[in-house]
Scaffold this motif. Structure first.
Motif, PDB file in Angstrom:
ATOM      1  N   VAL A   1      21.134  39.569   8.164  1.00  8.53           N
ATOM      2  CA  VAL A   1      21.503  40.415   7.021  1.00  8.53           C
ATOM      3  C   VAL A   1      20.563  41.610   6.931  1.00  8.53           C
ATOM      4  O   VAL A   1      20.991  42.749   6.686  1.00  8.53           O
ATOM      5  CB  VAL A   1      21.462  39.583   5.712  1.00  8.53           C
ATOM      6  N   LYS A   2      19.315  41.338   7.185  1.00  6.38           N
ATOM      7  CA  LYS A   2      18.321  42.407   7.127  1.00  6.38           C
ATOM      8  C   LYS A   2      18.643  43.492   8.168  1.00  6.38           C
ATOM      9  O   LYS A   2      18.558  44.691   7.890  1.00  6.38           O
ATOM     10  CB  LYS A   2      16.930  41.813   7.379  1.00  6.38           C
ATOM     11  N   HIS A   3      18.987  43.045   9.357  1.00 10.29           N
ATOM     12  CA  HIS A   3      19.316  44.010  10.398  1.00 10.29           C
ATOM     13  C   HIS A   3      20.586  44.773  10.044  1.00 10.29           C
ATOM     14  O   HIS A   3      20.673  45.988  10.264  1.00 10.29           O
ATOM     15  CB  HIS A   3      19.481  43.301  11.733  1.00 10.29           C
ATOM     16  N   ILE A   4      21.541  44.073   9.515  1.00  8.12           N
ATOM     17  CA  ILE A   4      22.789  44.746   9.126  1.00  8.12           C
ATOM     18  C   ILE A   4      22.482  45.810   8.076  1.00  8.12           C
ATOM     19  O   ILE A   4      23.000  46.932   8.125  1.00  8.12           O
ATOM     20  CB  ILE A   4      23.804  43.719   8.594  1.00  8.12           C
ATOM     21  N   ARG A   5      21.631  45.428   7.178  1.00  9.05           N
ATOM     22  CA  ARG A   5      21.256  46.383   6.128  1.00  9.05           C
ATOM     23  C   ARG A   5      20.590  47.621   6.734  1.00  9.05           C
ATOM     24  O   ARG A   5      20.876  48.754   6.364  1.00  9.05           O
ATOM     25  CB  ARG A   5      20.311  45.715   5.129  1.00  9.05           C
ATOM     26  N   THR A   6      19.731  47.331   7.693  1.00  7.71           N
ATOM     27  CA  THR A   6      19.034  48.436   8.342  1.00  7.71           C
ATOM     28  C   THR A   6      20.002  49.371   9.048  1.00  7.71           C
ATOM     29  O   THR A   6      19.914  50.605   8.927  1.00  7.71           O
ATOM     30  CB  THR A   6      18.016  47.887   9.355  1.00  7.71           C
ATOM     31  N   TYR A   7      20.933  48.781   9.772  1.00  7.65           N
ATOM     32  CA  TYR A   7      21.930  49.591  10.470  1.00  7.65           C
ATOM     33  C   TYR A   7      22.724  50.428   9.488  1.00  7.65           C
ATOM     34  O   TYR A   7      23.008  51.611   9.730  1.00  7.65           O
ATOM     35  CB  TYR A   7      22.888  48.706  11.280  1.00  7.65           C
ATOM     36  N   LYS A   8      23.063  49.818   8.392  1.00  4.74           N
ATOM     37  CA  LYS A   8      23.887  50.514   7.407  1.00  4.74           C
ATOM     38  C   LYS A   8      23.098  51.643   6.748  1.00  4.74           C
ATOM     39  O   LYS A   8      23.650  52.707   6.436  1.00  4.74           O
ATOM     40  CB  LYS A   8      24.362  49.508   6.352  1.00  4.74           C
ATOM     41  N   GLN A   9      21.815  51.368   6.566  1.00 10.16           N
ATOM     42  CA  GLN A   9      20.986  52.407   5.951  1.00 10.16           C
ATOM     43  C   GLN A   9      20.844  53.602   6.885  1.00 10.16           C
ATOM     44  O   GLN A   9      20.886  54.742   6.460  1.00 10.16           O
ATOM     45  CB  GLN A   9      19.606  51.825   5.618  1.00 10.16           C
ATOM     46  N   ARG A  10      20.679  53.295   8.163  1.00 10.90           N
ATOM     47  CA  ARG A  10      20.501  54.380   9.134  1.00 10.90           C
ATOM     48  C   ARG A  10      21.790  55.156   9.330  1.00 10.90           C
ATOM     49  O   ARG A  10      21.770  56.359   9.572  1.00 10.90           O
ATOM     50  CB  ARG A  10      20.029  53.801  10.469  1.00 10.90           C
ATOM     51  N   ASP A  11      22.887  54.428   9.282  1.00 10.27           N
ATOM     52  CA  ASP A  11      24.171  55.069   9.517  1.00 10.27           C
ATOM     53  C   ASP A  11      25.196  54.511   8.533  1.00 10.27           C
ATOM     54  O   ASP A  11      25.902  53.545   8.838  1.00 10.27           O
ATOM     55  CB  ASP A  11      24.620  54.814  10.963  1.00 10.27           C
ATOM     56  N   PRO A  12      25.294  55.086   7.373  1.00 12.46           N
ATOM     57  CA  PRO A  12      26.199  54.563   6.341  1.00 12.46           C
ATOM     58  C   PRO A  12      27.650  54.509   6.791  1.00 12.46           C
ATOM     59  O   PRO A  12      28.439  53.745   6.241  1.00 12.46           O
ATOM     60  CB  PRO A  12      26.031  55.552   5.184  1.00 12.46           C
ATOM     61  N   GLY A  13      27.997  55.294   7.781  1.00  7.88           N
ATOM     62  CA  GLY A  13      29.385  55.288   8.224  1.00  7.88           C
ATOM     63  C   GLY A  13      29.668  54.308   9.349  1.00  7.88           C
ATOM     64  O   GLY A  13      30.765  54.310   9.911  1.00  7.88           O
ATOM     65  N   ILE A  14      28.692  53.489   9.642  1.00 10.39           N
ATOM     66  CA  ILE A  14      28.849  52.579  10.779  1.00 10.39           C
ATOM     67  C   ILE A  14      29.933  51.540  10.497  1.00 10.39           C
ATOM     68  O   ILE A  14      30.096  51.080   9.361  1.00 10.39           O
ATOM     69  CB  ILE A  14      27.502  51.894  11.089  1.00 10.39           C
ATOM     70  N   PHE A  15      30.666  51.191  11.523  1.00 12.58           N
ATOM     71  CA  PHE A  15      31.708  50.182  11.384  1.00 12.58           C
ATOM     72  C   PHE A  15      31.122  48.788  11.608  1.00 12.58           C
ATOM     73  O   PHE A  15      30.083  48.617  12.259  1.00 12.58           O
ATOM     74  CB  PHE A  15      32.835  50.421  12.393  1.00 12.58           C
ATOM     75  N   ALA A  16      31.842  47.835  11.073  1.00 16.71           N
ATOM     76  CA  ALA A  16      31.389  46.445  11.210  1.00 16.71           C
ATOM     77  C   ALA A  16      31.309  46.045  12.679  1.00 16.71           C
ATOM     78  O   ALA A  16      30.378  45.347  13.102  1.00 16.71           O
ATOM     79  CB  ALA A  16      32.326  45.509  10.444  1.00 16.71           C
ATOM     80  N   TRP A  17      32.284  46.464  13.441  1.00 12.87           N
ATOM     81  CA  TRP A  17      32.261  46.070  14.857  1.00 12.87           C
ATOM     82  C   TRP A  17      31.112  46.737  15.587  1.00 12.87           C
ATOM     83  O   TRP A  17      30.566  46.195  16.555  1.00 12.87           O
ATOM     84  CB  TRP A  17      33.600  46.380  15.521  1.00 12.87           C
ATOM     85  N   GLU A  18      30.725  47.923  15.107  1.00 13.22           N
ATOM     86  CA  GLU A  18      29.567  48.580  15.718  1.00 13.22           C
ATOM     87  C   GLU A  18      28.284  47.815  15.386  1.00 13.22           C
ATOM     88  O   GLU A  18      27.390  47.682  16.223  1.00 13.22           O
ATOM     89  CB  GLU A  18      29.479  50.031  15.222  1.00 13.22           C
TER      90      GLU A  18
END
Length: 364
Positions: A84-101
């Motif tokens: 979850v932490k990593h997902i959060r990080t990815y989302k923070q870095r790229d708010p437009g990121i897709f789930a599959w990405e």
DNA sequence: GCCGTTACGGTTGAA
DNA sequence: TGTTCAACCGTAACG
């Protein structure tokens, strides 16, 4: 709901639908197989369906364990706090990121492997429920993370966890790190969430984790029941002095709470008492005959679960077991066909020989 | 007759 | 707290 009585199969044996056979019976099946007795004979002698005998032996050959698998529960959660932490990080870095990405990145970054990577839908759910509006929550989240790092969820069926970290590494789905030796262990089980079901383990040898779990709030009373099955029967086995005699003290329900044998973590070997003496075991001494035994006492006597737990005592009690062909398989008989090689039992059996011989001599 | 496999009805425990 | 779901169980039957 536990039935007060078991059912009787076609062979006259008693069983409880949906519940595993008592450990004593399972062990006896393996013992008899090691003695070279055919599965069909074992089936008849112990009055267990041949399918069950086949299944138990197949499992034993495959895993080195005689015990049933972990019943109930769910698969281990893949959405660990770390993920979850990593997902959060990815989302923070790229708010437009897709789930599959995100999923791909979790794999690419080695956060997850192909076995435990969350599904796209899971990631979406995490994004929706746990992360939500990052622009508003990120600050709070980072604060919260420092405040209290969430504890990883308990592993699936932690009560069946491996007795040692090494064994866990050997059996866990997580790849063994280089440099960490994988031991050829009787508890090696290629399962996703393995159980500690080695013969040695159930002979009353409590594992380190077991000891911990004793005082753990998560310690399940059911484990005590299970353990009582193994320990009352098998501990009596290991410490036994009487042939087919009931060391009643070790059969008593109270005894199930006592530690029979503990392994000193600093030792590399088990206490000699803990070793399996395959052919000297007076564990299952008799036929399992419905009319002649009462493995399932009336509900008035004990709790339904205790009724089932009491079964091994019934099995243990009684006359000596005799081979169908008329050749008595005396508990004194310490000969084990060397041709029968069972996984993970080599060490235990070699070690057990000393004990077996000692026991046999004492019994003689 | 032996043995591997499987459908079935049941239990269990985490989510 | 109750329900759901997916794991497990042993039996019985089939090939």
């Amino acid at each position: 709901m536990e039935p007060a009585f078991g059912e009787v199969n076609q062979l006259g044996g008693v069983f409880v639908n949906g519940r595993p056979l008592p450990n004593a019976i399972r062990l006896r099946i393996v013992e008899l197989a090691q003695l070279g007795i055919r599965p069909c004979d074992i089936s008849r002698q112990l009055r267990v369906s041949h399918g069950c005998v086949s299944k138990i032996l197949a499992r034993y050959n495959e895993t080195g364990s005689i015990l049933p698998g972990a019943i109930g529960g769910s698969k281990p959660r893949v959405t660990t706090p770390t993920v979850v932490k990593h997902i959060r990080t990815y989302k923070q870095r790229d708010p437009g990121i897709f789930a599959w990405e995100i999923r791909d990145r979790l794999l690419a970054d080695g956060v997850c492997d192909k076995y435990n990577v969350p599904s796209v839908s899971s990631i979406s759910r995490i994004l929706r429920n746990k992360i939500g509006n990052l622009s508003q929550q990120s600050h709070y989240d980072s604060y919260k993370q420092h405040q209290a790092a969430p504890q990883p969820a308990l592993p699936y069926n932690h009560i069946y966890s491996y007795p040692s970290p090494i064994a866990a590494a050997a059996g866990a789905k997580v790849p063994t790190p280089p440099g960490v030796p994988t031991i050829h262990s009787a508890v090696h089980m290629p399962r996703t969430w393995p159980s500690s079901h080695s013969v040695t383990d159930i002979l009353g040898i409590r594992s380190i984790t077991d000891q911990v779990s004793d005082s753990s709030p998560y310690h399940s009373p059911k484990v005590e029941e299970w353990s009582s099955l193994s320990r009352s029967g098998f501990a009596a086995t290991a410490q036994h002095v009487a042939v087919n005699g009931l060391d009643k003290s070790s059969m008593e329900p109270e005894a199930k709470y006592s530690q029979v044998i503990r392994r000193d973590p600093s030792l590399s070997t088990w206490p000699s008492e803990a070793r399996l003496a395959p052919s000297c075991l007076p564990t299952v001494g008799s036929f399992v005959s419905a009319p002649t035994m009462a493995p399932y006492p009336t509900a008035a006597q004990v709790s339904p679960y205790m009724a089932y737990s009491a079964a091994p005592s019934g099995y243990v009690a009684g006359h000596g077991w005799q081979h169908a062909g008329g050749t008595p398989l005396s508990p004194h008989n310490c000969d084990i066909p060397a041709s029968l090689a069972f996984k993970g039992m080599q060490t235990a059996r070699e070690a057990s020989h000393t004990v077996s011989e000692g026991l046999c001599k004492r019994l003689e």
